[in-house]
Design a protein around this motif. Structure first.
Motif, mmCIF file in Angstrom:
data_model
loop_
_atom_site.group_PDB
_atom_site.id
_atom_site.type_symbol
_atom_site.label_atom_id
_atom_site.label_comp_id
_atom_site.label_asym_id
_atom_site.label_seq_id
_atom_site.Cartn_x
_atom_site.Cartn_y
_atom_site.Cartn_z
ATOM 1 N N ASP A 140 6.002 -6.274 -0.115
ATOM 2 C CA ASP A 140 5.521 -7.645 -0.015
ATOM 3 C C ASP A 140 4.325 -7.711 0.946
ATOM 4 O O ASP A 140 3.972 -6.733 1.601
ATOM 5 C CB ASP A 140 6.638 -8.592 0.432
ATOM 6 N N GLU A 141 3.721 -8.892 1.025
ATOM 7 C CA GLU A 141 2.526 -9.090 1.850
ATOM 8 C C GLU A 141 2.779 -8.730 3.313
ATOM 9 O O GLU A 141 1.950 -8.094 3.958
ATOM 10 C CB GLU A 141 2.058 -10.544 1.739
ATOM 11 N N GLU A 142 3.937 -9.118 3.819
ATOM 12 C CA GLU A 142 4.259 -8.827 5.212
ATOM 13 C C GLU A 142 4.300 -7.323 5.465
ATOM 14 O O GLU A 142 3.738 -6.828 6.449
ATOM 15 C CB GLU A 142 5.597 -9.457 5.597
ATOM 16 N N SER A 186 0.871 -5.709 5.326
ATOM 17 C CA SER A 186 0.027 -6.091 6.461
ATOM 18 C C SER A 186 0.537 -5.544 7.791
ATOM 19 O O SER A 186 -0.149 -5.672 8.813
ATOM 20 C CB SER A 186 -0.054 -7.620 6.543
ATOM 21 N N LYS A 235 -2.765 -2.696 3.839
ATOM 22 C CA LYS A 235 -3.709 -3.676 3.311
ATOM 23 C C LYS A 235 -5.113 -3.461 3.870
ATOM 24 O O LYS A 235 -6.103 -3.512 3.131
ATOM 25 C CB LYS A 235 -3.219 -5.087 3.629
ATOM 26 N N THR A 276 -5.050 -12.001 -0.081
ATOM 27 C CA THR A 276 -3.735 -11.360 -0.146
ATOM 28 C C THR A 276 -3.907 -9.920 -0.584
ATOM 29 O O THR A 276 -4.921 -9.552 -1.205
ATOM 30 C CB THR A 276 -2.796 -12.072 -1.145
ATOM 31 N N ALA A 277 -2.915 -9.115 -0.277
ATOM 32 C CA ALA A 277 -2.947 -7.707 -0.684
ATOM 33 C C ALA A 277 -2.999 -7.578 -2.202
ATOM 34 O O ALA A 277 -3.712 -6.720 -2.736
ATOM 35 C CB ALA A 277 -1.741 -6.969 -0.111
ATOM 36 N N VAL A 278 -2.265 -8.434 -2.909
ATOM 37 C CA VAL A 278 -2.250 -8.380 -4.369
ATOM 38 C C VAL A 278 -3.635 -8.695 -4.927
ATOM 39 O O VAL A 278 -4.120 -8.008 -5.833
ATOM 40 C CB VAL A 278 -1.182 -9.340 -4.945
#
Length: 177
Positions: free
Chosen positions: A42-44, A47, A58, A104-106
């Protein structure tokens, strides 16, 4: 021209094509590997700074994506100008890198992968002569498209390895992305 000279030239041309194909394969493989290393996070997590004081997954992606854009612009110059001056790039203070890090990373991954496909398509269409169009770079005496793309592949390999290191604290790396 003797048949020996013709054979030597043909061998040289085959070796050049093989070298270009290896560069393309490495760049293609790096994109696959980046996708795999990001899979399931996930993003967390993406990051998170798993190595204190070093870039997160990221941020590493933002860096290689930014460098890809720099090298794509250099490719434009090398293919459209006669022996252009190629400026040195350093990530310190790069505002565009900072802007990319805000996405965002995505989003960043999707942009990187789409831009990689575009770059590969461009490179696949180059003639043997295009691969050796020269430019003047302050750090390289014999700078041309081939050296630039080989450099990009080596540079990325280093950062993909760092991504692997940053990914392992999150558990088993998926077999596919």
């Amino acid at each position: 021209m003797t048949s020996s000279n013709k054979a030597s030239m043909a061998d040289s041309a085959r070796a050049e094509r093989a070298a270009h194909e290896r560069i393309l394969a490495r760049l293609r493989d790096h994109a696959i590997e980046v996708r795999r290393l990001f899979a399931g996070l996930d993003e967390e997590s993406l990051s998170r700074h798993t190595v204190p004081g070093k870039w997160s997954l990221k941020e590493l992606l933002c860096h290689i994506s930014r460098v890809q854009r720099v090298f794509d612009a250099r490719l434009d110059a090398l293919l459209s100008e006669e022996n252009p001056v190629i400026a040195k790039y350093g990530p310190e203070g790069d505002i565009l890198f900072e802007e990319m890090a805000d996405h965002t990373a995505v989003e960043t991954l999707d942009e990187f992968l789409a831009e990689r496909e575009q770059l590969l398509t461009r490179l696949e269409k180059l003639s043997p002569e295009d691969w050796h169009r020269p430019g003047r770079h302050p750090e390289f005496a014999d700078y041309d498209v081939n050296l630039q793309m080989d450099y990009l592949a080596h540079h990325e390999a280093h950062h993909v390895y760092q991504m692997f290191q940053r990914r392992t604290p999150f558990g088993k790396v998926p077999a596919e992305g």
